[in-house]
Write a protein that holds these residues in place. Structure first.
Motif, PDB file in Angstrom:
ATOM      1  N   UNK A  52       1.027  -1.147   0.031  1.00  0.00           N
ATOM      2  CA  UNK A  52      -0.061  -0.117   0.127  1.00  0.00           C
ATOM      3  C   UNK A  52       0.912   1.388   0.042  1.00  0.00           C
ATOM      4  N   UNK A  53       2.168   1.299   0.431  1.00  0.00           N
ATOM      5  CA  UNK A  53       2.996   2.548   0.691  1.00  0.00           C
ATOM      6  C   UNK A  53       3.444   2.592  -0.885  1.00  0.00           C
ATOM      7  N   UNK A  54       3.332   1.817  -1.644  1.00  0.00           N
ATOM      8  CA  UNK A  54       3.419   2.145  -3.080  1.00  0.00           C
ATOM      9  C   UNK A  54       2.377   2.949  -4.081  1.00  0.00           C
ATOM     10  N   UNK A  55       1.397   2.701  -3.462  1.00  0.00           N
ATOM     11  CA  UNK A  55       0.140   3.261  -4.044  1.00  0.00           C
ATOM     12  C   UNK A  55       0.367   4.867  -4.165  1.00  0.00           C
ATOM     13  N   UNK A  56      -0.469   5.647  -5.268  1.00  0.00           N
ATOM     14  CA  UNK A  56      -0.555   6.932  -5.300  1.00  0.00           C
ATOM     15  C   UNK A  56      -0.560   7.530  -3.871  1.00  0.00           C
ATOM     16  N   UNK A  57       0.285   8.374  -3.662  1.00  0.00           N
ATOM     17  CA  UNK A  57       0.033   9.182  -2.355  1.00  0.00           C
ATOM     18  C   UNK A  57       0.817   8.553  -1.096  1.00  0.00           C
ATOM     19  N   UNK A  58       1.478   7.321  -1.582  1.00  0.00           N
ATOM     20  CA  UNK A  58       1.926   6.627  -0.288  1.00  0.00           C
ATOM     21  C   UNK A  58       3.375   7.143  -0.342  1.00  0.00           C
ATOM     22  N   UNK A  59       3.933   6.671   0.630  1.00  0.00           N
ATOM     23  CA  UNK A  59       5.388   7.180   0.893  1.00  0.00           C
ATOM     24  C   UNK A  59       6.473   6.618  -0.064  1.00  0.00           C
ATOM     25  N   UNK A  60       6.230   5.220  -0.533  1.00  0.00           N
ATOM     26  CA  UNK A  60       7.142   4.770  -1.539  1.00  0.00           C
ATOM     27  C   UNK A  60       6.812   4.860  -2.743  1.00  0.00           C
ATOM     28  N   UNK A  61       5.788   5.667  -3.080  1.00  0.00           N
ATOM     29  CA  UNK A  61       5.140   5.862  -4.587  1.00  0.00           C
ATOM     30  C   UNK A  61       6.262   6.257  -5.671  1.00  0.00           C
ATOM     31  N   UNK A  62       6.731   7.517  -5.165  1.00  0.00           N
ATOM     32  CA  UNK A  62       7.711   8.154  -6.085  1.00  0.00           C
ATOM     33  C   UNK A  62       8.966   7.309  -6.657  1.00  0.00           C
TER      34      UNK A  62
END
Length: 227
Positions: A52-62
């Motif tokens: 979930x942290x890779x989703x848009x808005x998550x801390x890992x997304x970028x």
């Protein structure tokens, strides 16, 4: 969003080289089996992308978005003891299969590889070939090219590519079921005849290596059926 990027990624030249560090736990005493370690590697790589942290808005997304927009490079390193404990503090996902553990870390610029990772050895991660048991229920099978010799470290990256490339082809329900099993994968080496039959099918995901290490460019290293 991340799955869409994986499915549509291109191979344009990157101005900055990014890679996902994959840390393989290989202790001096009681090292893991090769198959279990590869299965843990495959699961942990896709788990980072579907976290979930890779989703848009998550801390890992970028970080994940920038990485999958180009080549999905991975670099496998081995760790033991305090080295292994140190990398647990870095952002990523650890998966353990039959006592074998791999932590796939958040992709970074190669020039900015964390100190705890940069000092780990890339070589020395090979393990003897073993005889795996039956495919576990719900596992996604990843078939390794029987014609190509690769170290365990190289194969860890290749099966990690395969699990990631497979994910966009699965339905939402299939992804949820797979997630409930910690993205369980079964790494198997088919006979040459079985491999040749698989590679000619349209319903398989294929990993073709860029040829930076160990194999020739364009070599198909892993296949995964969609069914």
């Amino acid at each position: 969003m991340i799955l869409d990027l994986i499915a549509s990624r291109n191979y344009a030249e990157e101005s900055e080289v990014r890679a996902m560090p994959m840390v393989l736990r290989i202790e001096r005493v009681s090292p893991p089996s090769r198959t279990a370690l590869l299965e843990a590697a495959a699961a942990s790589a896709v788990a980072v992308c579907l976290d979930p942290r890779a989703d848009v808005g998550g801390e890992w997304h970028e970080a994940v978005r920038a990485w999958v927009a180009g080549r999905i490079r991975k670099v496998s390193r081995r760790a033991r003891g305090v080295q292994w404990e140190a990398v647990q503090e870095l952002p990523g996902v650890t998966i353990t299969v039959d006592g074998a553990s791999v932590r796939s870390l958040l992709p970074v610029l190669v020039s900015e590889t964390p100190r705890e990772v940069a000092k780990l050895q890339i070589s020395g991660s090979d393990l003897p070939v073993d005889e795996p048991g039956a495919v576990p229920p719900g596992a996604r099978v990843l078939y390794v090219n029987p014609r190509v010799e690769m170290s365990a470290g190289k194969l860890a990256a290749q099966v990690g590519h395969a699990s990631m490339l497979l994910a966009p082809h699965l339905s939402d329900d299939e992804l949820k079921e797979w997630a409930s099993l910690d993205y369980r994968c079964a790494v198997r080496t088919p006979s040459v005849a079985e491999w040749d039959a698989l590679i000619g099918r349209a319903d398989v995901v294929a990993v073709r290596d860029a040829g930076f290490t160990e194999v020739e460019p364009g070599t198909t290293t892993v296949l995964s059926p969609l069914g």
